[in-house]
Design a protein around this motif. Structure first.
Motif, mmCIF file in Angstrom:
data_model
loop_
_atom_site.group_PDB
_atom_site.id
_atom_site.type_symbol
_atom_site.label_atom_id
_atom_site.label_comp_id
_atom_site.label_asym_id
_atom_site.label_seq_id
_atom_site.Cartn_x
_atom_site.Cartn_y
_atom_site.Cartn_z
ATOM 1 N N ILE A 175 -7.641 9.525 6.551
ATOM 2 C CA ILE A 175 -8.303 11.275 5.826
ATOM 3 C C ILE A 175 -9.250 10.829 5.406
ATOM 4 N N ARG A 176 -9.699 12.330 5.408
ATOM 5 C CA ARG A 176 -11.344 12.910 4.934
ATOM 6 C C ARG A 176 -11.263 13.031 3.524
ATOM 7 N N PHE A 177 -11.472 12.527 2.620
ATOM 8 C CA PHE A 177 -11.597 12.928 0.889
ATOM 9 C C PHE A 177 -13.165 13.639 0.250
ATOM 10 N N ALA A 178 -12.442 14.910 -0.151
ATOM 11 C CA ALA A 178 -13.840 15.187 -0.603
ATOM 12 C C ALA A 178 -14.555 14.471 -2.048
ATOM 13 N N SER A 179 -15.673 14.679 -2.159
ATOM 14 C CA SER A 179 -15.859 13.999 -3.430
ATOM 15 C C SER A 179 -15.701 15.176 -4.499
ATOM 16 N N ALA A 213 -7.386 3.651 -5.346
ATOM 17 C CA ALA A 213 -6.485 2.956 -4.735
ATOM 18 C C ALA A 213 -6.199 3.781 -3.140
ATOM 19 N N ILE A 214 -5.840 4.488 -3.278
ATOM 20 C CA ILE A 214 -5.141 5.483 -1.954
ATOM 21 C C ILE A 214 -6.707 5.778 -1.186
ATOM 22 N N GLU A 215 -7.795 5.624 -1.316
ATOM 23 C CA GLU A 215 -9.071 5.554 -0.442
ATOM 24 C C GLU A 215 -8.617 3.955 -0.147
ATOM 25 N N LEU A 270 0.760 9.732 2.416
ATOM 26 C CA LEU A 270 -0.618 8.751 1.604
ATOM 27 C C LEU A 270 -1.568 10.339 1.737
ATOM 28 N N ALA A 271 -1.855 10.634 2.493
ATOM 29 C CA ALA A 271 -1.745 12.618 2.592
ATOM 30 C C ALA A 271 -2.171 13.294 1.269
#
Length: 120
Positions: free
Chosen positions: A116-120, A104-106, A42-43
């Motif tokens: 998992i951390r997502f950047a904006s 969808a991944i988030e 996923l990452a």
């Protein structure tokens, strides 16, 4: 004095300008295909989609900038330049789809407790 047809042409050309990538809404993408992935996969998928989204956003922003320049030139100097305004098209659809994939991944990330951390 302003003539009505010229004024109407200016209004139509302004409405046809391409949107900047941050003004494009995400399209719905089902998180189902991502929910069966391991956190590691996923990452990796998030990184691939983020890179493609960044490239698509850059291309869309360039298109929006070119349309804005053509509008300025057309309104101020040379009205036939208004015919070079392309507006949104497949590039904008791609940006919206990729934004939807990231959402969808988030969603799958949250459902799988992957952190998992997502950047904006």
């Amino acid at each position: 004095m302003f003539k009505l047809p010229a004024f109407a042409a200016i209004l139509v050309s302004l409405a046809a300008c391409a949107n900047k990538s941050d003004e494009i809404a995400a399209s719905f993408v089902s998180p189902t295909p991502y929910q069966g992935m391991t956190c590691q996969k996923l990452a990796a998928e998030a990184q691939v989609v983020a890179n493609r989204a960044a490239a698509a956003s850059t291309a869309q922003d360039k298109k929006a900038s070119n349309d804005a320049v053509a509008t300025g030139v057309g309104v101020v100097l040379f009205w036939p330049a208004l015919f070079f305004i392309k507006g949104d098209g497949s590039q904008a659809a791609e940006v919206g789809r990729l934004k939807g994939e990231m959402q969808a991944i988030e969603t799958a990330n949250t459902a799988n407790n992957c952190n998992i951390r997502f950047a904006s």
